[in-house]
Design an enzyme around this catalytic site. Structure first.
Site, PDB file in Angstrom:
ATOM      1  N   LEU D 239       0.823  -1.199   0.000  1.00 15.64           N
ATOM      2  CA  LEU D 239       0.000   0.000   0.000  1.00 15.64           C
ATOM      3  C   LEU D 239       0.869   1.267   0.000  1.00 15.64           C
ATOM      4  O   LEU D 239       1.775   1.410   0.820  1.00 15.64           O
ATOM      5  CB  LEU D 239      -0.894  -0.004   1.251  1.00 15.64           C
ATOM      6  CG  LEU D 239      -1.937   1.113   1.311  1.00 15.64           C
ATOM      7  CD1 LEU D 239      -2.961   0.963   0.213  1.00 15.64           C
ATOM      8  CD2 LEU D 239      -2.589   1.144   2.673  1.00 15.64           C
ATOM      9  N   ASP D 240       0.572   2.204  -0.898  1.00 12.97           N
ATOM     10  CA  ASP D 240       1.274   3.504  -0.981  1.00 12.97           C
ATOM     11  C   ASP D 240       2.767   3.349  -1.281  1.00 12.97           C
ATOM     12  O   ASP D 240       3.549   4.276  -1.054  1.00 12.97           O
ATOM     13  CB  ASP D 240       1.099   4.323   0.316  1.00 12.97           C
ATOM     14  CG  ASP D 240      -0.361   4.591   0.632  1.00 12.97           C
ATOM     15  OD1 ASP D 240      -1.162   4.590  -0.303  1.00 12.97           O
ATOM     16  OD2 ASP D 240      -0.676   4.779   1.814  1.00 12.97           O
ATOM     17  N   GLU D 241       3.150   2.188  -1.808  1.00 11.04           N
ATOM     18  CA  GLU D 241       4.572   1.939  -2.081  1.00 11.04           C
ATOM     19  C   GLU D 241       4.836   1.748  -3.570  1.00 11.04           C
ATOM     20  O   GLU D 241       5.953   1.448  -3.964  1.00 11.04           O
ATOM     21  CB  GLU D 241       5.040   0.677  -1.337  1.00 11.04           C
ATOM     22  CG  GLU D 241       5.005   0.765   0.169  1.00 11.04           C
ATOM     23  CD  GLU D 241       6.252   1.408   0.754  1.00 11.04           C
ATOM     24  OE1 GLU D 241       7.095   1.903  -0.030  1.00 11.04           O
ATOM     25  OE2 GLU D 241       6.366   1.430   1.982  1.00 11.04           O
TER      26      GLU D 241
END
Lengths: 296, 296, 296, 296
Positions: D239-241
Site C-alpha cells: 500500500l502507498d509503495e
C-alpha cells in the site's frame, strides 16, 4: 557516491551532437546510424519537431573509449559533413574535453557573479572563466577571491566605442566562446552583439515581455503584480527581445516594497541565469525564429 | 472532523470589518477597543501600512453569540460611524449570514464555469449564484445541471447597448453584488463598468501586463516564453489594466504548441479565478491606487 | 525611492512584540491600547488564533521617535508585565537596535555558509555573526574572506563531550542568541540542545517527514520521487522531528542521478535555510505543540 | 493556426513505440532504422539510459499516410519482433487509433471524478470511459450527466471478495485497459492488483513517502508541515509503495486547519491524477525497479 573500484575504469570521452534543419523523413535514422557505424555509445538522445515551422532538432550525447584508434570523433565529423550537406543541416559537434571559455561581464551588483563563481567551483558549470570584465572597480575583490583576472573598462557615453573595442579585444585574446552578462548594466552596441551571435547571455530582472527596459522592479511595484520574475535570454540588437532560454517567478504581495522586490528578485535572477548558462554549456540549447529549444 | 459533541455548541455569528484610510497613530487601538467594547471575539486581525503611500489597511474577523441581545453588529456599526468620520476611514462591515450574490458571465468555454460551480457546491465559495449570463446558448446544459437560471443576451456590435442594458437590469433584479467574468469574451463598456466599481472580476489568460489584449496564448507562443500565466483582476475601463487580485504561472517548453498552451493554461485560469473570487467573497481584498491588498 | 531628502528625517527606532497565550476575549484590544498609550506607531500587526488548540498569537511591529523621552520601550515593557501576568501571556519585546548574535556551525559543505554570509553582507539578515564553528578545517578560507573568526572543534565519538563543552563555552563567550546548523553533519547531544531551546535552526536535506536520517537524497532516488525538498526546523532531541519553520521542493525526473539530486537540492537547501533564519531574526516565528506560527 | 486549407490534408495515422531493455550499443540506431525502413515519419523520439542500473528506455512517436499499403504498423511489428528478441527488449507498439478503455473507481468524493470527466470531454484524455465503479450510490448523478454507466459494488469486510470478483468481471467485460482510482477509499486485494499489473493508477493525498496510510491531511496538520502534496502511483500490493508517476505540492501555513488542507489538497490531487493518467494514456510512462521513467 559508491565504493572506489579496485582498478580505474577505462577512461571514456564524451561529445554532444546538435542538429537543426528542415524536417524530412529519415533524419533520426541517418544520424543514429552514422554514430553507430563509428562504434560510439549513445547516452542521451532527444529530438523535437516543430510541426508548424517544419523544423527538426536533435541533441545526441555519446561516449567512447578514450584510447580508441582512430579517434572516432574526427571520423564522425568527416562522415557527418556530406550527410549534413545533403540534408541542409546546421550542426555542431562538441567534444566535452574541450571546455568552453566564458567571460563574465558585471557592474556593481555581486549576487549573480558570486553565484556563477560558486557553481563553477562546485563543478556545476563545466567551463573555464579566463576573465571578468566590468565598468567599475567594485567587484574586483570577488574576482580576486576566486583568482580570476578582473579587467575594468570604464564606459561613458563618449568612451563607449573605445570601451567596447577593448572588450572585444579581450574576448578575442582570451578565446572566449560565451559572454555572460551577470547584471552588467550597460547596453551593448549592435556592432558588439553582431560579433557574437547566440553567444551572449543576459539576465533581465523581470518576467519578459512584461517590464522591458529600465527599473523593472519599480514597474512591477507600480503595476501591483503578484509575481515577479527573471528572464535569461540571448542578447540581440533589440533590447530585451532576444530568444528566451529560461524564466522563473516568485510570489510577492502588497507587503513588498520595491526594496523587498529587489531582494526577492535576486534569488530568481541568479537561479535563472545559472540554469541558462548551464544549459548553453551542456549544448542543450538550439535557437530558431527568435525562440529556443532547450532539451532537458 | 472530530467526534460530535453531546450537545450542539451555542450558535455563533461571524462578521468581517474592512478598513482603509490615511495612516495615523492609534488606528489599531481604536478599532480593537470599539470591537472589544461590544463584547465580540476577534478571530483574525491583519493589518498593513503602505508607508510610501501613507495608507492604512485592516481586516478584522470576529464572532459573537448568535443570541446576544442587543445585536452587537448593529451597535458596532453605530459606534464605528463617528470613529470612521473622525479618521476619514472608508469601511465595510460584512455579516457572514448575509451571503453575497454572484452573477457569472460566460461565453462558450466551460472550464472556469464548471470550476466555480463545483467549488460553490463543495462549500469553497460561500455565496448565492442567482444567475448565469451568456452571449451564447452553448453552456446552458451546464447551468441546468446545477439548477441555475441561464440567460442568453446575444451581443453584436449593433445590439451591444441593448444587451448591456438587459444585463444590467438582470443584475439589478437579482440583487447581484459581484459579477465574475469566467472567460466572457466580450469587452464591457465603460458605462457598464462604471456602475459596478470593484465588483466585476475578470480572468485574463496571460501573466499581465505581458500579452494584453486578444489571443494571449498565440502571443506567448510567438514570443517563446518558458512560463504562461493567468491574471484575475477587477475590471476597469482600461482593458486588462485593472487592479490585480491574483496571478499564477505554469512551466511550458518548446514542445508546447498553441493548443498545448491553451490546455495547460486552463488549469491556471480556473485556479487563479477561483482564488480571486474566494478572496473577494471573504472580504480579504482592498483596492487602492489601482492595486490590491489581499490579506491571507 | 532615490531622491535625497533636503534634511534627514527624524531618526526612528523600531521594536517587535511577540505574544502567545491561551485565547480569551480582548487580547488584541489590550495590547493595542497599551502600545497606543505609550505613543508608538504600529507598522504591522498580525494575529492568529488556533481555534482547535485555543491558542492566541500576535506579532506587532512598531516604531517611535528615537529622541522620545522617556524611552517608550522600557515603559511598554513595564506596562506589559502586569498585563501579561494577568492573561498568562508569554511574550518577548525585541528592540531592533539590539542585533541578534548568530553562530554558524558547518562541516565541509560550503553552499549554505556562502549563502548566509552573502545575504548577511547584502543586509538581508540583520544580525552579527561573531563566529563560525566547524569540525573540519575545510571552510576556514571562506570565513576569512568574510573576516569572521573560525574555530575548529574536531568531533570524534570519544571527544564529542569535550567538543560540545568547548562549543558551548564559545557560544556563551560570544553572547550567541541563535545557532544555525548550515549543513553541520554532527548530531548535537540532548544536553547541548536543552541549553538552547528554540535557538538552534537546522536544515535537513529532504521534505520532512519523508526521508529522515542519513543520506536523504539516496533515499529519494531509491524511492523514485518526482520532487525533492529541504526543511528548516528548530533542533530538538528527537532528530529531524523538531518544529518545521520552512520547507520547499524542486522538481526532479528519472534523468536525475543521486549526484544531480544533490546539485539541485543545494539550491533549495540554501533558500529554505535563509528564509527560516530571516524569519527567526525578524521575530516572525512562534513555537507551540512542536509546530510553528510564521507570520508573513 | 487558423487559415483553412483549400483541400483536406491526406489523413495520417500515428503510433507510439515504447522500449525497455538492458543497455547495449546500437539500440537507437537499430530502432530508428527499422522505422525508417518502413517509411514512417518520426514525430518525437526520447531516450534515456539509467547508467547505474544499465537500463535503456526509448519512446518514439511516428506517423504515416493512412492509406499506405501495406499497413506499415503491422510490418513494423513483424520487423521488431526478431530485433526485440535478439536484444532482450520488452516493447509495446500502440496504435493511437485504438483508444484505451478506462474504468474509474470512486467512493463519495467528486472532485477527481469531475476533473477526469471534464478533461475527457475537452479532449485532454484520449480514451474511452465505458464505466464508473463505486462502493456507494453518491456519485451516480455525476456519471449520468456524462452519460457513463455507473455500477455500484458495495464493499464490506465480508463482501469484499465477491465485490472484487464482480469488479473484475466488469473490467473484463468492458475490455478495460486501465483502472483509475479517483479517491476510491477501499484497499484493493493483492489478487485484484496482481491481475492488472501497471494498469491501476491511484492518487494518494500526500507527498509520499510522507504520510502513508489513512488520514494524511490529519497527519500533515499534526506534524506542522509547510507544504502538502499528492502522489499518483501505480497500485501495488504494498500500500502507498507503488512506482510514483507524478507528484506536486501546495504551500500551506499555520492558518490552515485540517479542513483547509483538505480544500487546498483537492486542487493538487486532481491535477496530479490527471497528469499521471494523461502520461499513461500517451504511453509516456515506463516502469522499472519500482520507479518510473516519464518522458515529457
Amino acid at each position: 557516491m559508491t565504493a572506489a573500484p579496485s582498478s580505474p575504469p577505462p577512461a571514456r570521452r564524451t561529445a554532444t551532437l546538435l542538429v537543426c534543419c528542415d524536417d524530412r523523413p529519415g533524419l533520426v535514422a541517418v544520424l543514429a546510424q552514422t554514430l553507430f557505424d563509428h562504434g560510439v555509445n549513445l547516452l542521451d538522445a532527444d529530438q523535437h519537431t516543430d510541426v508548424e515551422a517544419g523544423k527538426f532538432f536533435q541533441r545526441i550525447r555519446f561516449d567512447w573509449a578514450a584510447d580508441a584508434k582512430p579517434d572516432p570523433l574526427e571520423a564522425i565529423g568527416n562522415a557527418l559533413r556530406p550527410v549534413a550537406e545533403g540534408h541542409g543541416m546546421s550542426w555542431t559537434l562538441h567534444d566535452e574535453a574541450s571546455r568552453s571559455r566564458v567571460a563574465i561581464f558585471v557592474s556593481k551588483t555581486d549576487h549573480c557573479l558570486y553565484d556563477l563563481l560558486l557553481r563553477h567551483r562546485a563543478g556545476e558549470l563545466v567551463c573555464d572563466i579566463p576573465l571578468i570584465v566590468s565598468n567599475h572597480e567594485t567587484l574586483r575583490p570577488v574576482a580576486e577571491q576566486f583568482d580570476i583576472p578582473f579587467v575594468v573598462t570604464p564606459v561613458t557615453k563618449e568612451t563607449k566605442p573605445e570601451a567596447e573595442a577593448r572588450q572585444l579585444a579581450l574576448v578575442e585574446e582570451h578565446g572566449v566562446d560565451l559572454i555572460v552578462m551577470a547584471r552588467y548594466m550597460q547596453i551593448l552596441s549592435a556592432e558588439f552583439i553582431a560579433q557574437h551571435p547566440s553567444r551572449i547571455i543576459n539576465i533581465h530582472h523581470s518576467f519578459l515581455p512584461a517590464f522591458q527596459g529600465g527599473r523593472p522592479y519599480h514597474q512591477a511595484h507600480e503595476r501591483g503584480v503578484k509575481l515577479i520574475g527573471a528572464t535569461a535570454h540571448y542578447a540581440t540588437t533589440d533590447l530585451d527581445e532576444g530568444p528566451i532560454i529560461d524564466q522563473d517567478v516568485i510570489r510577492v504581495s502588497h507587503r513588498d516594497s520595491v526594496a523587498e522586490l529587489v531582494r526577492k528578485g535576486r534569488d530568481v535572477e541568479r537561479n535563472v541565469l545559472a540554469r541558462a548558462v548551464r544549459a548553453h554549456l551542456e549544448r542543450r540549447v538550439l535557437e530558431y525564429d527568435n525562440k529556443t529549444v532547450v532539451f532537458d
